[in-house]
Design a protein around this motif. Structure first.
Motif, mmCIF file in Angstrom:
data_model
loop_
_atom_site.group_PDB
_atom_site.id
_atom_site.type_symbol
_atom_site.label_atom_id
_atom_site.label_comp_id
_atom_site.label_asym_id
_atom_site.label_seq_id
_atom_site.Cartn_x
_atom_site.Cartn_y
_atom_site.Cartn_z
ATOM 1 N N UNK A 49 59.531 6.766 -32.263
ATOM 2 C CA UNK A 49 60.877 6.352 -31.870
ATOM 3 C C UNK A 49 61.051 4.839 -31.962
ATOM 4 N N UNK A 50 59.949 4.096 -31.907
ATOM 5 C CA UNK A 50 59.998 2.637 -31.982
ATOM 6 C C UNK A 50 59.864 2.108 -33.401
ATOM 7 N N UNK A 51 59.399 2.928 -34.338
ATOM 8 C CA UNK A 51 59.125 2.434 -35.689
ATOM 9 C C UNK A 51 60.381 1.980 -36.408
ATOM 10 N N UNK A 52 61.530 2.466 -36.035
ATOM 11 C CA UNK A 52 62.782 2.020 -36.640
ATOM 12 C C UNK A 52 63.165 0.619 -36.200
ATOM 13 N N UNK A 53 62.397 0.036 -35.291
ATOM 14 C CA UNK A 53 62.688 -1.299 -34.779
ATOM 15 C C UNK A 53 61.845 -2.357 -35.496
ATOM 16 N N UNK A 110 55.287 -0.945 -37.605
ATOM 17 C CA UNK A 110 54.587 0.229 -38.118
ATOM 18 C C UNK A 110 54.304 1.201 -36.975
ATOM 19 N N UNK A 111 53.969 2.432 -37.330
ATOM 20 C CA UNK A 111 53.651 3.439 -36.318
ATOM 21 C C UNK A 111 52.440 3.005 -35.492
ATOM 22 N N UNK A 112 51.406 2.451 -36.147
ATOM 23 C CA UNK A 112 50.221 2.018 -35.391
ATOM 24 C C UNK A 112 50.558 0.843 -34.472
ATOM 25 N N UNK A 113 51.363 -0.107 -34.942
ATOM 26 C CA UNK A 113 51.763 -1.230 -34.089
ATOM 27 C C UNK A 113 52.532 -0.731 -32.867
ATOM 28 N N UNK A 114 53.374 0.276 -33.059
ATOM 29 C CA UNK A 114 54.126 0.844 -31.938
ATOM 30 C C UNK A 114 53.177 1.547 -30.965
ATOM 31 N N UNK A 115 52.169 2.252 -31.493
ATOM 32 C CA UNK A 115 51.180 2.900 -30.620
ATOM 33 C C UNK A 115 50.424 1.854 -29.806
ATOM 34 N N UNK A 116 50.044 0.742 -30.442
ATOM 35 C CA UNK A 116 49.335 -0.336 -29.741
ATOM 36 C C UNK A 116 50.232 -0.935 -28.661
#
Length: 91
Positions: free
Chosen positions: A19-23, A26-32
């Motif tokens: 849900x944050x990747x559109x901001x 990357x997906x991994x950066x959002x997970x971190x």
């Protein structure tokens, strides 16, 4: 995944990160980002941790398992609103 628009939905950390990747991250950066918020007690979550030798992808802070850690959508939304209000105004 449950309907992500429901405020009472439970998301995995991985789904919440999507849900944050559109901001612009990357997906991994959002997970971190989410894992760090969990570690700093800024975001409530039901956390599952991996033993280091069990890890099967890029590490997250605290060895948090992104597939088995769950976040309530309402908690995610509250954290996002709080994070937005703590950012300095651009321009």
């Amino acid at each position: 995944m449950t309907n992500a628009t429901d405020s009472d939905a439970t998301l995995t950390l991985r789904d919440a990160a999507k849900l944050l990747t559109g901001e612009g991250m990357s997906a991994h950066d959002a997970e971190v980002l989410l894992a760090n918020a969990i570690q700093q007690c800024e975001l409530h979550a039901n956390v599952k941790r991996w033993a280091t030798e069990q890890w099967d992808g890029p590490l997250l802070p605290g060895n948090i398992n992104p597939r088995e850690t769950h976040i309530e959508r309402s908690d995610l939304d509250a954290w996002r609103n709080s994070s937005d209000s703590n950012r300095p105004n651009a321009g």
